[in-house]
Design an enzyme around this catalytic site. Sequence first.
Site, PDB file in Angstrom:
ATOM      1  N   GLN A 186      -1.537  -7.947  14.650  1.00  9.40           N
ATOM      2  CA  GLN A 186      -1.541  -7.287  13.343  1.00  9.40           C
ATOM      3  C   GLN A 186      -2.825  -6.499  13.099  1.00  9.40           C
ATOM      4  O   GLN A 186      -2.970  -5.858  12.065  1.00  9.40           O
ATOM      5  CB  GLN A 186      -1.377  -8.336  12.239  1.00  9.40           C
ATOM      6  CG  GLN A 186      -0.057  -9.075  12.290  1.00  9.40           C
ATOM      7  CD  GLN A 186       0.016 -10.218  11.287  1.00  9.40           C
ATOM      8  OE1 GLN A 186      -0.912 -10.461  10.517  1.00  9.40           O
ATOM      9  NE2 GLN A 186       1.119 -10.949  11.306  1.00  9.40           N
ATOM     10  N   HIS A 252      -3.346 -11.923  10.172  1.00  7.92           N
ATOM     11  CA  HIS A 252      -3.848 -12.245   8.829  1.00  7.92           C
ATOM     12  C   HIS A 252      -5.252 -11.676   8.601  1.00  7.92           C
ATOM     13  O   HIS A 252      -6.194 -12.389   8.291  1.00  7.92           O
ATOM     14  CB  HIS A 252      -3.833 -13.761   8.586  1.00  7.92           C
ATOM     15  CG  HIS A 252      -2.485 -14.375   8.663  1.00  7.92           C
ATOM     16  ND1 HIS A 252      -2.246 -15.703   8.393  1.00  7.92           N
ATOM     17  CD2 HIS A 252      -1.273 -13.847   8.989  1.00  7.92           C
ATOM     18  CE1 HIS A 252      -0.962 -15.973   8.552  1.00  7.92           C
ATOM     19  NE2 HIS A 252      -0.354 -14.853   8.921  1.00  7.92           N
ATOM     20  N   GLU A 346       3.728 -13.647  -2.832  1.00 10.93           N
ATOM     21  CA  GLU A 346       3.299 -13.774  -4.230  1.00 10.93           C
ATOM     22  C   GLU A 346       2.695 -12.479  -4.755  1.00 10.93           C
ATOM     23  O   GLU A 346       2.163 -11.665  -3.992  1.00 10.93           O
ATOM     24  CB  GLU A 346       2.234 -14.864  -4.362  1.00 10.93           C
ATOM     25  CG  GLU A 346       2.657 -16.240  -3.945  1.00 10.93           C
ATOM     26  CD  GLU A 346       1.524 -17.255  -4.046  1.00 10.93           C
ATOM     27  OE1 GLU A 346       1.788 -18.436  -3.792  1.00 10.93           O
ATOM     28  OE2 GLU A 346       0.362 -16.863  -4.374  1.00 10.93           O
ATOM     29  N   TYR A 367       7.424 -20.776   9.075  1.00 15.41           N
ATOM     30  CA  TYR A 367       8.473 -19.910   9.604  1.00 15.41           C
ATOM     31  C   TYR A 367       9.479 -20.680  10.457  1.00 15.41           C
ATOM     32  O   TYR A 367      10.637 -20.275  10.583  1.00 15.41           O
ATOM     33  CB  TYR A 367       7.862 -18.766  10.428  1.00 15.41           C
ATOM     34  CG  TYR A 367       7.200 -17.705   9.580  1.00 15.41           C
ATOM     35  CD1 TYR A 367       7.933 -16.944   8.675  1.00 15.41           C
ATOM     36  CD2 TYR A 367       5.831 -17.450   9.681  1.00 15.41           C
ATOM     37  CE1 TYR A 367       7.334 -15.969   7.892  1.00 15.41           C
ATOM     38  CE2 TYR A 367       5.221 -16.477   8.907  1.00 15.41           C
ATOM     39  CZ  TYR A 367       5.974 -15.730   8.017  1.00 15.41           C
ATOM     40  OH  TYR A 367       5.364 -14.769   7.248  1.00 15.41           O
TER      41      TYR A 367
END
Length: 474
Positions: A186, A252, A346, A367
């Site tokens: 990522q 992350h 959220e 997950y």
Amino acid sequence: MKKVYPFFALAILCLVYCSNPNTDSASEISVDPHAAAKVNYKTLCSSCHGEQMQAFVDRTWKHGKDEASLYKSISVGFVDAGMPGWSATLSDTSINELVAYILTGIEEVDKYGFEQETLASDTIKAGDMTYVLDTVASGFDVPWSLEFLPDGDLLVSDRGGDLFRVDQNGKKTNIIGAPIVRAYGQGGMMDIMLHPDFETNNYVYLSYAALKVEGGDSLGTTKVSRYLLQGNQLSEELTILDAAPYTNRPYHFGGKLEVGSDGHLYITVGDRGERDVNPQDLSRPGGKVHRVQLDGSIPEDNPFVNVDTAFASIYSYGHRNPQGIARHPETGEIWTHEHGPRGGDEINISQKGLNFGWPVISYGINYDGTTFTNDLEKSGMEQPLHYWVPSIAPSGMTFITSDKYGDWKNQLLVGSLRFKYLNLVRLNGKEVVSEEPLLKNIGRVRNVKIGRDGLIYLAVEKPGFIFRLVPVSK
């Protein structure tokens, strides 16, 4: 034992009836039809599947998800997989109630069946407006962010490590002097932000997965640097935030940037895959929203500036992976969203010194379907303003600040990576009152911003496009 759990349901019915002295007949009682099933789920299922049934059902159903298959799964179980059968504990009625309750959660997931649709036309309708989807530029891989230059050109970051200037004809030019990034997982080149006084100082901020090689290992972390942009050249690098330690974890990173109404720079840093280490530890920068001055120095009124063991730039903590940040156009509040676990995405408002609970409290599960907490709330930890079940995998967020979209002004836009649409979030103050999926199945929406022309721009990945949404009629 078969009568134990239905007795709980009877107790709930009695509580509802007895608490309403104005009720004259049973027909006037307002009862949750799934009350008994919720009790059974919480008592029997939640320890393995999580408190939120809606998160549990967001899965691939190996043994079927129709009524008969669910009944068989609950009744007989899967002993080899560690799931007991409940036919000796629950009555047929109770099992059927549990099946009906689970089916409501499956229906909630299945409403995103438009994932299988295609965007039929470049002209779309939403409400009483018609819009044309205009292609601004193409030929990217993962366009992570975009920023609008005063001359009308665009800066576009591609996660693989490139930074482009895109002119008004869609022509791309590589910017020289961009940092070397760890383009893995990522991580890579992430957010872009102009200094508020860019027109006089030409400063540009970049967030990226910084690369460090130690002992032959490639390591990375979230880093933010300021550069001088002259033409197509970056120079004069100044480190604003280095979220050490560097690790080999490829996910992350957070990496979102926003200037607050106080003139300070707010930076999101994800938990870096160290869920049980970083977010609740004030000595570590991961899992936090940071607040610094525009030169990287620490504001004197930061909440933990006088705590010797704390990372002084921390503003709020207990975050998982904030992939969206936006300043509210009226209140000046810093809104963020979390790319959560399964069922735990959220929307939050970052506030000074507050703990947002990750991973101690969460509305999601792992997950793989296992649980990491059964706590939805805890004293001293903030509740989300809104959460998504099923998870939409949010990425990018902006408030609509122009008058070009009618009653959309001051409403919120959020990109969905998972379901490939742009989400219009309608607000009443801080309350989410409705959501409308726009541009269904356009692709993984990585970012969304409002341009200097007041139009909505969005970055879509793999293949990478920059689009804008142009209103044409009412």
